[in-house]
Design a protein around this motif. Structure first.
Motif, short mmCIF file in Angstrom:
data_model
loop_
_atom_site.label_atom_id
_atom_site.label_comp_id
_atom_site.label_asym_id
_atom_site.label_seq_id
_atom_site.Cartn_x
_atom_site.Cartn_y
_atom_site.Cartn_z
N ALA A 152 -12.16 -2.44 -13.98
CA ALA A 152 -12.64 -1.97 -15.30
C ALA A 152 -14.09 -1.47 -15.36
O ALA A 152 -14.47 -0.52 -16.29
CB ALA A 152 -12.50 -3.15 -16.32
N SER A 153 -14.88 -2.02 -14.40
CA SER A 153 -16.27 -1.50 -14.52
C SER A 153 -16.60 -0.37 -13.37
O SER A 153 -17.70 -0.08 -13.31
CB SER A 153 -17.16 -2.76 -14.07
OG SER A 153 -16.73 -3.31 -12.95
N ARG A 191 -3.28 5.50 -11.36
CA ARG A 191 -2.78 4.15 -12.22
C ARG A 191 -3.32 4.14 -13.54
O ARG A 191 -3.10 3.56 -14.54
CB ARG A 191 -2.74 3.05 -11.41
CG ARG A 191 -1.85 2.79 -10.36
CD ARG A 191 -2.26 1.75 -9.34
NE ARG A 191 -1.56 1.62 -8.31
CZ ARG A 191 -0.50 0.98 -7.86
NH1 ARG A 191 0.21 0.02 -8.76
NH2 ARG A 191 0.17 0.88 -6.83
N VAL A 192 -4.77 4.42 -13.54
CA VAL A 192 -5.69 4.37 -14.37
C VAL A 192 -5.34 5.35 -15.35
O VAL A 192 -5.32 5.07 -16.73
CB VAL A 192 -7.19 4.80 -14.14
CG1 VAL A 192 -8.02 4.92 -15.39
CG2 VAL A 192 -7.82 3.34 -13.34
N GLY A 193 -4.81 6.67 -15.02
CA GLY A 193 -4.41 7.62 -15.83
C GLY A 193 -2.92 7.08 -16.50
O GLY A 193 -2.87 7.24 -17.79
N GLU A 198 -5.07 -6.11 -19.87
CA GLU A 198 -3.52 -5.94 -20.05
C GLU A 198 -3.19 -4.91 -19.64
O GLU A 198 -2.07 -4.75 -18.78
CB GLU A 198 -3.24 -6.22 -21.58
CG GLU A 198 -3.13 -7.47 -22.15
CD GLU A 198 -2.89 -7.49 -23.72
OE1 GLU A 198 -2.28 -8.74 -24.24
OE2 GLU A 198 -3.00 -6.56 -24.45
N LEU A 199 -3.88 -3.84 -20.02
CA LEU A 199 -3.39 -2.47 -19.32
C LEU A 199 -3.42 -2.40 -18.15
O LEU A 199 -2.59 -1.96 -17.35
CB LEU A 199 -4.37 -1.44 -20.21
CG LEU A 199 -4.05 -1.22 -21.60
CD1 LEU A 199 -5.12 -0.23 -22.27
CD2 LEU A 199 -2.60 -0.53 -21.79
N LEU A 200 -4.82 -2.83 -17.46
CA LEU A 200 -4.60 -2.91 -15.87
C LEU A 200 -3.48 -3.69 -15.49
O LEU A 200 -2.96 -3.40 -14.43
CB LEU A 200 -5.96 -3.40 -15.56
CG LEU A 200 -7.39 -2.50 -15.90
CD1 LEU A 200 -8.52 -3.16 -15.59
CD2 LEU A 200 -7.24 -1.12 -15.16
N GLU A 219 -0.71 -2.83 -12.40
CA GLU A 219 -0.97 -3.61 -11.19
C GLU A 219 -2.21 -3.15 -10.73
O GLU A 219 -2.50 -3.09 -9.41
CB GLU A 219 0.35 -3.27 -10.41
CG GLU A 219 1.28 -4.02 -10.66
CD GLU A 219 2.82 -3.22 -10.25
OE1 GLU A 219 2.59 -2.47 -9.29
OE2 GLU A 219 3.67 -3.39 -10.81
N LEU A 220 -3.29 -3.13 -11.33
CA LEU A 220 -4.54 -2.96 -10.85
C LEU A 220 -5.40 -4.31 -11.06
O LEU A 220 -5.20 -4.81 -12.28
CB LEU A 220 -5.43 -1.71 -11.65
CG LEU A 220 -4.86 -0.49 -10.95
CD1 LEU A 220 -5.78 0.46 -11.93
CD2 LEU A 220 -5.32 -0.22 -9.68
#
Lengths: 339, 334, 295
Positions: free
Chosen positions: B152-153, B166-168, B140-142, B146-147
């Motif tokens: 995730a890995s 964007r991860v930040g 959901e966060l990603l 919009e990633l």
């Protein structure tokens, strides 16, 4: 004078790293006329910094000028030996870098470094040197030049260090100044001053400037003409106004559409789908095809040629009537839509 | 002023004192200090994007860090949702701080290099021991930023600048904050990635009802994003106002200089330029009186003696300048 | 569009190729180090198979002989085969050096983390402690501890761990100070992470790689220190074939039968050089590669 000061033709620069070839620059061609300010614009990884190093033959050990011609004042500098290069560096072509702190020797005073530069190129009688150094420091806008000349780099602010770099470059009265992101590390108000300084110097000394930057705004400020680079290639060149008002290459257009501004407040900024491809892994034909909203089948099959009237070339099938672009089908990726 | 104020700063000062050795402490020798933030009053209404603009030495980053609690203010109050953070209990402080998050300046450097993205995104939940029902999934966060889920890995060094940024942002959103401080959100990014982040910031404001404080030196960013613009110089706010007012008629010469530095790509060169002389003085030794007077084209005797206070010149528009009328007249005349 | 096929210079071709170990092996120093360390590991594993004799087996008749067909490196004063003693000695050395180094690393890590992360008074206090240990002459320190605990392999390892810990502590502290500056540490703080969490989860994993390089380069110091202690009679006692013991024994007869001293000295030298070169080569290959293979 019709002879360009610097003529780059079909330049290829390759790095060897981790066992593979990295084509940092491919088939780059442009000319710099005497007294002209030419911008080399592109995002990170486009090869613009490599260009600066290549011109002064300062590439690291694993880098190599693999092909092409570099002609300065008509002579092929790609073939120069060390002694000839040494003589050109500084007095023919000088370079200033982004971070003046690391380009200046912290253990020598400013004056000493400037003196070394002069001495290395045998310019003028020894007695005169200090006077000329102080005069040049004043000219680049350093207050209290007579005092500052005996200071160490760390005692000066960032803006002043950059001016010292410019002074050093100009003491030798080079015909061409290669400036690699000279204002990127500076505050906006300082940027303005440095740009103003470069303009003045072009006016008074007739120095041509190769201005390398990722900042389109700054480039539009100071350059007469510009070359836009992508993935190591030149994709478009032209008069600065023409590029900003009527960019032809889809990449240039997308780049311009992505700049935020007050004017664009209500809109979504144009953003280019995908990422800049790794230079190890470029698409087979047109390097921009994967991200281009106008890509068609031919763009993945045939590399586009760099065509057009002198100084206004563009590397795109759309403008190449012989490319078969018009009869080619849109590629599946384009049909999927661009965000 | 606004009614629904989410964040309110009152007389905030943050000084950095030099470390004194044992001898100096015994002799009670006063060390030097950098007055990074020297008295800031600011009000951020709910749902707004406030752009804080300044160059190096302005104190904007210190102010941001003081707001989120990475730096303790030397004086003054920071009120979040009406609560004084300086007087809150530890437990309350923890709860309040979860509602404000920061997006850091360097996209990669703010992500712990030996952790994968999914671990980084679930870190906030582990730290605060959030029960599973209240967590957002990594997916959901990603998606919010919009990633694609494969990210995730990955490890941070495998991400591009834009992806790392964007991860930040996703990490900052994990705790469902109401208030986000974005420190130079476009730094280290290419033009295209930059544009994407700005678009994202706008979209998230709509979608999640966020309130932002955007810190930047880039007036284009602030012009594009901000509802209110606050200009900072050497630890003080020199002008605050709605973005349209600031752009249309800036009242402080520093603002004017910053605005005139913006090139107008495509329109040819702008002829009128306000090029400031000199450099930003060191925050260690700010000039007497008006801090800007050493570079100001309007400076007079009074500038050296008296420091101007922020005064309201229009609804919601404040400026700290003795000569704002002249400044405005000159600006609108061009 | 083909990139020009002009051949790159040999230098450019070689500069970037291969995995870490291959690159290390390409440098003369690194190759030497790899050979030595591999050889030592082989000796440790297969000592009984490689050594021609039992290291304690005495052949008094043939005492103090030089190299011969039966005894490739000669014999010591009790007729024991030098080659066998040196080979088995590798086990002794590593049995001391490895725990000593790991112990020093653990202790140093603990102290360095506390000093570096907590800073302030904790830092000052810990530095004083480390200075105190380092100021103590190593031999006196060893004497003291061994007198209290009694000379044995295990106790020598303890002594060395304590003696080397300050060095690791200082390096750790410096690394922690550097890592602490990174924005991601601040980011974790702003998320609300506790100090212990930050140290364990974010700092330690990021400082381990350079510390491990230090271990590689420090191991020979531990070996040398053990040899020194045993030579002085403070460490392992004969007949255990520690290299220091062999050296001590051989010292008495160095004028007439210098073999023991010569071979042991050479072995010590080769081992020390091997580990040191390997450590340096690893460090060289790890650092600049990280800082931009493309520039």
């Amino acid at each position: 004078m019709n002879e360009p000061l610097l003529s780059v033709e079909g330049l290829d620069v390759v790095y060897r790293t981790r066992g593979r070839r990295l084509p940092a620059i491919t088939d780059l061609s442009f000319d710099v006329a005497p007294g002209e300010i030419l911008g080399i614009v592109g995002e990170s990884g486009c090869g613009k910094s490599t260009l600066g190093l290549a011109l002064l033959r300062l590439l690291p050990q694993n880098g190599e000028l693999a092909a092409g011609r570099l002609r300065f004042r008509g002579r092929d500098i790609a073939a120069f030996d060390r002694e000839q290069l040494r003589r050109i560096r500084g007095s023919g072509i000088a370079m200033i870098f982004q971070d003046p702190l690391t380009s200046l020797n912290p253990t020598l005073t400013v004056g000493a470094q400037l003196r070394d530069a002069l001495r290395a190129h045998d310019r003028g009688p020894a007695r005169d040197r200090r006077g000329r150094i102080v005069a040049m420091l004043e000219q680049v806008g350093i207050p209290d030049a007579a005092d500052r000349v005996d200071r160490y780099p760390h005692e000066l602010s960032g803006g002043m260090r950059q001016r010292v770099m410019i002074a050093m470059a100009l003491l030798l009265e080079p015909a061409l100044l290669v400036a690699d992101e000279p204002t990127s590390a500076l505050d906006v108000t300082l940027q303005m001053q440095i740009l103003e300084l470069l303009r003045v110097l072009r006016r008074t000394h007739g120095t041509a400037i190769l201005f390398i930057s990722h900042d389109l705004g700054v480039v539009s400020e100071i350059c007469d003409r510009a070359v836009v680079m992508y993935a190591g290639r030149a994709v478009e060149e032209g008069d600065i106004r023409a590029i900003f008002k009527e960019a032809r290459h889809p990449y240039t257009q997308a780049l311009l559409a992505s700049i935020p501004s007050w004017r664009r407040r209500g809109e979504e900024l144009g953003s280019i789908r995908g990422r800049v491809p790794s230079l190890f892994d470029l698409p087979p034909a047109c390097a921009f095809a994967d991200r281009c909203p106008h890509a068609r089948a031919v763009c993945r099959e045939q590399a586009p040629r760099y065509l057009g009237p002198a100084g206004q070339r563009v590397r795109c099938h759309i403008y190449d009537s012989a490319s078969g672009y018009s009869s080619s089908r849109p590629s599946a990726a384009t049909q999927a839509g661009v965000r | 002023m606004s009614s629904e104020s989410l964040l309110h700063l009152r007389g905030v000062r943050t000084y950095f004192f030099d470390k004194r050795g044992l001898a100096a402490q015994v002799l009670r020798h006063e060390g030097g200090a950098v007055h990074a933030v020297d008295g800031v009053d600011l009000d951020i209404p709910r749902g707004q994007i406030v752009g804080l603009v300044g160059e190096s030495g302005s104190g904007k980053t210190t102010l941001a860090r003081t707001i989120v609690g990475l730096q303790r203010p030397t004086a003054g109050d920071v009120l979040f949702d009406g609560r004084d953070l300086g007087r809150a209990s530890r437990a309350e402080l923890r709860r309040l701080r979860r509602r404000m998050q920061m997006i850091f300046q360097e996209p990669h450097a703010s992500l712990s290099p030996r952790h994968r993205v999914d671990s980084l995104l679930s870190e906030p939940y582990r730290i605060h021991r959030i029960p599973p029902e209240e967590r957002s999934s990594v997916g959901e966060l990603l998606e919010m930023v919009e990633l694609s889920p494969e990210i995730a890995s990955h490890f941070p060094h495998q991400l591009s600048g834009g992806q790392a940024r964007r991860v930040g942002i996703a990490r900052a959103l994990a705790l469902h904050p109401e208030f986000v401080v974005a420190d130079e959100p476009t730094s280290g990014l290419d033009a295209s990635a930059s544009a994407a982040v700005l678009n994202l910031i706008k979209r998230l404001r709509e979608r999640l009802g966020l309130t932002y404080l955007v810190i930047t030196h880039d007036l284009n960013v602030v012009g594009y994003l901000a509802d209110t613009i606050a200009v900072m110089y050497l630890g003080l706010l020199v002008e605050i106002g709605p973005a349209e007012r600031i752009y249309a008629s800036p009242a402080h010469p520093y603002t004017q200089a910053l605005l005139s530095a913006l090139p107008e790509p495509g329109d040819g060169r702008v002829e009128r330029r306000l090029v400031l002389p000199g450099e930003i003085p060191s925050p260690r030794t700010p000039p007497d009186g008006c801090r800007f007077h050493t570079r100001c084209p309007y400076a007079q005797e009074r500038s050296r003696l008296e420091s101007p206070r922020l005064e309201q010149i229009e609804p919601d528009h404040l400026v700290a300048c003795h000569f704002w009328r002249e400044v405005r007249a000159a600006a609108t005349a061009s | 569009m083909a990139v020009s096929a002009a051949p790159l210079s040999r230098r450019a071709r070689l500069a970037g190729r291969g995995s870490l170990l291959v690159r290390v092996a390409r440098t003369p120093a690194g190759l030497f180090g790899l050979v030595v360390v591999t050889g030592l590991l082989v000796l440790v594993a297969f000592a009984p198979l490689i050594a021609p004799y039992d290291p304690a087996h005495q052949d008094i008749v043939n005492r103090l002989h030089g190299p011969s067909a039966n005894h490739l490196l000669g014999t010591d004063q009790l007729g024991r085969d030098l080659l066998s003693r040196l080979v088995f000695g590798v086990r002794i050395e590593l049995r001391v050096a490895v725990p000593a180094t790991i112990g020093a690393l653990a202790l140093g890590l603990l102290l360095g983390l506390a000093a570096g992360y907590l800073g302030g008074r904790a830092d000052n206090a810990l530095i004083v402690v480390m200075d105190a240990i380092q100021a103590f002459p190593a031999v006196i320190l060893a004497l003291t501890i061994l007198a209290l605990l009694g000379p044995s392999l295990r106790n020598v390892a303890i002594v060395l761990a304590v003696a080397f810990a300050p060095a690791y502590a200082r390096v750790t502290r410096a690394l922690v100070l550097a890592v602490k500056q990174n924005p991601y540490i601040e980011a974790e703080r702003s998320l609300g992470a506790s100090t212990s969490r930050i140290i364990l989860v974010h700092i330690v994993p990021n400082i381990l790689p350079p510390l491990l390089t230090l271990v590689a380069m420090n191991l020979p110091s531990a070996i040398g220190a053990e040899a020194g202690l045993s030579f002085l009679g403070l460490g392992v006692q004969p007949p255990t074939p520690s290299w220091g013991v062999i050296l001590a024994d051989g010292f008495e007869y160095v004028r007439d039968a210098p073999w023991a001293v010569v071979w042991t000295g050479l072995t010590l030298m080769a081992t020390t050089l091997g580990f040191t070169f390997l450590g340096e080569a690893l460090r060289d290959q790890l650092d600049p590669r990280l800082a931009g293979a493309l520039h």
